[in-house]
Design a protein around this motif. Structure first.
Motif, PDB file in Angstrom:
ATOM      1  N   GLU A 268       0.862  -1.177   0.000  1.00  0.00           N
ATOM      2  CA  GLU A 268       0.000   0.000   0.000  1.00  0.00           C
ATOM      3  C   GLU A 268       0.900   1.229   0.000  1.00  0.00           C
ATOM      4  O   GLU A 268       1.771   1.364   0.865  1.00  0.00           O
ATOM      5  CB  GLU A 268      -0.934   0.032   1.214  1.00  0.00           C
ATOM      6  CG  GLU A 268      -1.856   1.257   1.193  1.00  0.00           C
ATOM      7  CD  GLU A 268      -2.867   1.261   2.317  1.00  0.00           C
ATOM      8  OE1 GLU A 268      -3.686   2.198   2.367  1.00  0.00           O
ATOM      9  OE2 GLU A 268      -2.833   0.322   3.151  1.00  0.00           O
ATOM     10  N   GLY A 269       0.722   2.067  -0.968  1.00  0.00           N
ATOM     11  CA  GLY A 269       1.559   3.257  -1.041  1.00  0.00           C
ATOM     12  C   GLY A 269       1.366   4.003  -2.347  1.00  0.00           C
ATOM     13  O   GLY A 269       0.428   3.746  -3.106  1.00  0.00           O
ATOM     14  N   TRP A 270       2.282   4.924  -2.596  1.00  0.00           N
ATOM     15  CA  TRP A 270       2.197   5.793  -3.770  1.00  0.00           C
ATOM     16  C   TRP A 270       3.035   5.231  -4.910  1.00  0.00           C
ATOM     17  O   TRP A 270       4.121   4.714  -4.702  1.00  0.00           O
ATOM     18  CB  TRP A 270       2.682   7.193  -3.412  1.00  0.00           C
ATOM     19  CG  TRP A 270       1.838   7.878  -2.391  1.00  0.00           C
ATOM     20  CD1 TRP A 270       2.061   7.962  -1.043  1.00  0.00           C
ATOM     21  CD2 TRP A 270       0.608   8.562  -2.634  1.00  0.00           C
ATOM     22  NE1 TRP A 270       1.063   8.652  -0.426  1.00  0.00           N
ATOM     23  CE2 TRP A 270       0.140   9.050  -1.382  1.00  0.00           C
ATOM     24  CE3 TRP A 270      -0.170   8.822  -3.776  1.00  0.00           C
ATOM     25  CZ2 TRP A 270      -1.033   9.774  -1.248  1.00  0.00           C
ATOM     26  CZ3 TRP A 270      -1.337   9.549  -3.647  1.00  0.00           C
ATOM     27  CH2 TRP A 270      -1.762  10.022  -2.395  1.00  0.00           C
ATOM     28  N   TYR A 271       2.502   5.377  -6.139  1.00  0.00           N
ATOM     29  CA  TYR A 271       3.194   4.863  -7.328  1.00  0.00           C
ATOM     30  C   TYR A 271       3.230   5.955  -8.385  1.00  0.00           C
ATOM     31  O   TYR A 271       2.209   6.585  -8.697  1.00  0.00           O
ATOM     32  CB  TYR A 271       2.489   3.621  -7.880  1.00  0.00           C
ATOM     33  CG  TYR A 271       3.281   2.884  -8.941  1.00  0.00           C
ATOM     34  CD1 TYR A 271       4.425   2.159  -8.588  1.00  0.00           C
ATOM     35  CD2 TYR A 271       2.913   2.919 -10.280  1.00  0.00           C
ATOM     36  CE1 TYR A 271       5.166   1.485  -9.545  1.00  0.00           C
ATOM     37  CE2 TYR A 271       3.643   2.239 -11.243  1.00  0.00           C
ATOM     38  CZ  TYR A 271       4.774   1.523 -10.865  1.00  0.00           C
ATOM     39  OH  TYR A 271       5.506   0.855 -11.822  1.00  0.00           O
ATOM     40  N   ASN A 272       4.431   6.181  -8.924  1.00  0.00           N
ATOM     41  CA  ASN A 272       4.632   7.151  -9.996  1.00  0.00           C
ATOM     42  C   ASN A 272       4.578   6.394 -11.318  1.00  0.00           C
ATOM     43  O   ASN A 272       5.532   5.717 -11.696  1.00  0.00           O
ATOM     44  CB  ASN A 272       5.997   7.837  -9.814  1.00  0.00           C
ATOM     45  CG  ASN A 272       6.259   8.918 -10.848  1.00  0.00           C
ATOM     46  OD1 ASN A 272       5.756   8.862 -11.967  1.00  0.00           O
ATOM     47  ND2 ASN A 272       7.073   9.892 -10.484  1.00  0.00           N
ATOM     48  N   VAL A 273       3.457   6.492 -12.008  1.00  0.00           N
ATOM     49  CA  VAL A 273       3.275   5.742 -13.255  1.00  0.00           C
ATOM     50  C   VAL A 273       4.254   6.227 -14.320  1.00  0.00           C
ATOM     51  O   VAL A 273       4.799   5.447 -15.095  1.00  0.00           O
ATOM     52  CB  VAL A 273       1.817   5.867 -13.757  1.00  0.00           C
ATOM     53  CG1 VAL A 273       1.647   5.129 -15.089  1.00  0.00           C
ATOM     54  CG2 VAL A 273       0.855   5.309 -12.721  1.00  0.00           C
ATOM     55  N   SER A 274       4.503   7.538 -14.357  1.00  0.00           N
ATOM     56  CA  SER A 274       5.396   8.090 -15.370  1.00  0.00           C
ATOM     57  C   SER A 274       6.796   7.505 -15.271  1.00  0.00           C
ATOM     58  O   SER A 274       7.417   7.165 -16.281  1.00  0.00           O
ATOM     59  CB  SER A 274       5.461   9.612 -15.221  1.00  0.00           C
ATOM     60  OG  SER A 274       6.360  10.162 -16.163  1.00  0.00           O
TER      61      SER A 274
END
Length: 516
Positions: free
Chosen positions: A128-134
């Motif tokens: 669970e956390g933040w993901y930078n797709v770019s």
């Protein structure tokens, strides 16, 4: 060149480039630099393997293809063609082009995954956390500002899903120990210090699989999970050598890599994740990771919105391929950020290439043909001017080698052009036109032979940087590159007893700044 069999081999890689964008100047910069190193090492007599390729998996590619209404593979195929076209344009001499959608690559990824599992370095949990797709990167909470990545400014997505994890936290001490014991492992020094500072903060385990998309290499025996795109991508450096295949001869021959060339934006993946994965799998680490800086244009960061992105196709169309290759490595110390301006490009192309080097070749060949004919004898030392010119040439190979081995391209090229300037001064000192007028043909023959030897040795050193232009110079001098080695053939007099020159033709055309 060192004498052992291992030292006779040299394995160099570029990053594999993401297919969600068209090639830009950053891709060209890394790949030209790698090509220059590969050509230089071949000229030193080493057995070189030079790898580049494309990174074709991941959520960003899948979504981009969906927006265009095409399959991810079709999108990848379209963009790969542009990279292949650019590498041909830039005279890139790679030995292999790896695509992460190839079966040979997937085999290597799955073998590496299996070794990680066997070593106990992988476990299953919930991410669970933040993901930078770019950037296809996980971002810690401390780096999140208003739902964006504080480092890149890219918007983030909150993710919660079942995931496999890599026990990255267990390898921090080993990484620090390795980096401190091998200061050459991460270069330049400022980037090594940056990674050590990052490691001092402690490492957290890394989520290494996703279940919310399918475009990638599936986890062995668990097809609901796709292997994290960066583990997939980094494995290219060994999968291209046949790792995981029935024939791993190339892997046994060339791994570990001598040099990973990368942009500074992907330093952490290469200097932390990649060596930790290799440690966990019990595989050798690469010998060096060298990160370079970014280019700006006229002092401004390049962006599509500003309309100031440098197109390498357009640059080579306008200025010429060899001129662009030369400028990229001459203008800025490799490893630092650089600024492109048309004024600087024109100055390098006109003053150094056309005026200094091109003119030295043209007037030497013209005077030889006009005064003595096409047959040129060996150089000789008869005067103080001759001795000083020879001393400059004798000092060039060692200086050039020292700078090239440290990837100080700008200083290696400066060393060459010091000799070019000395050659032009020698013309003024010896005044071949006066010798001809006086009928002193013996001295005239020596002077012109010495000048031709100057250009020949200079040309040998410049060939890795400007292969096509240097080939044309060699042809005009009647000199063949076949079987040439820098250590042996860049010596005074190390050429056939006679050379037969041809009519000189300008190799470097003068250019002007484009109209705005």
């Amino acid at each position: 060149m060192a004498g052992s069999e291992a030292d006779s081999r040299f394995y160099i890689t570029t990053p594999i480039y993401y297919v969600n964008d068209v090639p830009h100047i950053g891709h060209a910069y890394t790949t030209v630099a790698a090509d220059v190193v590969a050509r230089y090492q071949r000229l030193r007599g080493r057995d070189v393997y030079f790898l580049t390729g494309t990174d074709e998996h991941g959520l960003k590619v899948e979504r981009s293809a969906q927006r265009q209404g095409i399959a991810p593979q079709e999108l990848a195929d379209q963009v790969v063609g542009r990279y292949r076209e650019l590498w041909e344009r830039l005279e890139i001499s790679h030995d292999d082009f790896i695509r992460t959608t190839e079966d040979r690559h997937a085999a290597g990824v799955r073998k590496l995954w299996g070794l990680l599992e066997q070593s106990g370095a992988i476990y299953k949990g919930v991410y669970e956390g933040w993901y930078n797709v770019s950037d296809e990167a996980y971002v810690p909470d401390s780096q999140v500002v208003d739902g964006c990545d504080a480092e890149s400014g890219q918007p983030l997505e909150r993710v919660q899903e079942e995931s496999y994890f890599f026990r990255l936290s267990e390898y921090g001490d080993a990484l620090v120990e390795h980096i401190r014991a091998h200061p050459e492992f991460i270069q330049p020094d400022n980037f090594r210090n940056e990674i050590l500072s990052f490691l001092d903060q402690g490492l957290k385990d890394l989520s290494i699989s996703r279940t919310t998309f399918t475009w990638g290499v599936s986890v062995p025996d668990d097809p609901d999970h796709v292997i994290y795109v960066w583990i997939d991508a980094l494995t290219n450096y060994i999968s291209a050598l046949g790792y995981g295949s029935e024939n791993e001869d190339l892997y046994q021959r060339f791994w570990p890599a001598d040099l990973h060339l990368i942009g500074k934006d992907i330093l952490r993946f290469h200097a932390v994740y990649w060596p930790a994965l290799l440690m966990a799998a019990g595989l050798p680490l690469p010998r060096q990771i060298f990160a370079h800086g970014w280019w700006t244009k006229e002092g401004q960061k390049m962006s599509k919105s500003k309309g100031n992105v440098l197109d390498p196709f357009g640059l080579t169309d306008y200025y010429g391929t060899d001129q662009v290759r030369y400028f990229l490595l001459r203008e800025v110390p490799f490893g630092q950020d650089g600024d492109f301006s048309d004024a600087a490009m024109v100055r390098r192309a006109n003053e150094e290439l056309a005026n200094d080097l091109g003119n030295l070749l043209n007037r030497t060949l013209s005077m030889q043909r006009k005064y003595l004919g096409e047959e040129v004898g060996l150089p000789a030392v008869e005067t103080d001017e001759d001795a000083d010119l020879k001393a400059h040439l004798d000092g060039l190979p060692a200086a050039f080698e020292e700078h090239m081995d440290q990837l100080r391209f700008h200083r290696a090229l400066e060393a060459v052009f010091e000799v070019v300037r000395r050659g032009n001064l020698y013309v003024d000192e010896t005044a071949p036109w006066v010798l001809n007028k006086e009928g002193n043909r013996e001295r005239l023959a020596t002077v012109l032979a010495n000048l031709l030897e100057t250009v020949r040795i200079v040309d040998l050193h410049l060939w890795p940087v400007m292969p096509e232009a240097c080939n044309r110079m060699f042809m005009q001098m009647g000199y063949s590159l076949e079987g040439v080695e820098l250590d042996r053939d860049a010596q005074w007099g190390a050429r056939p007893a006679t050379l037969t020159i041809t009519k000189p033709k300008p190799v470097f055309q003068k250019v002007q700044e484009p109209e705005t």
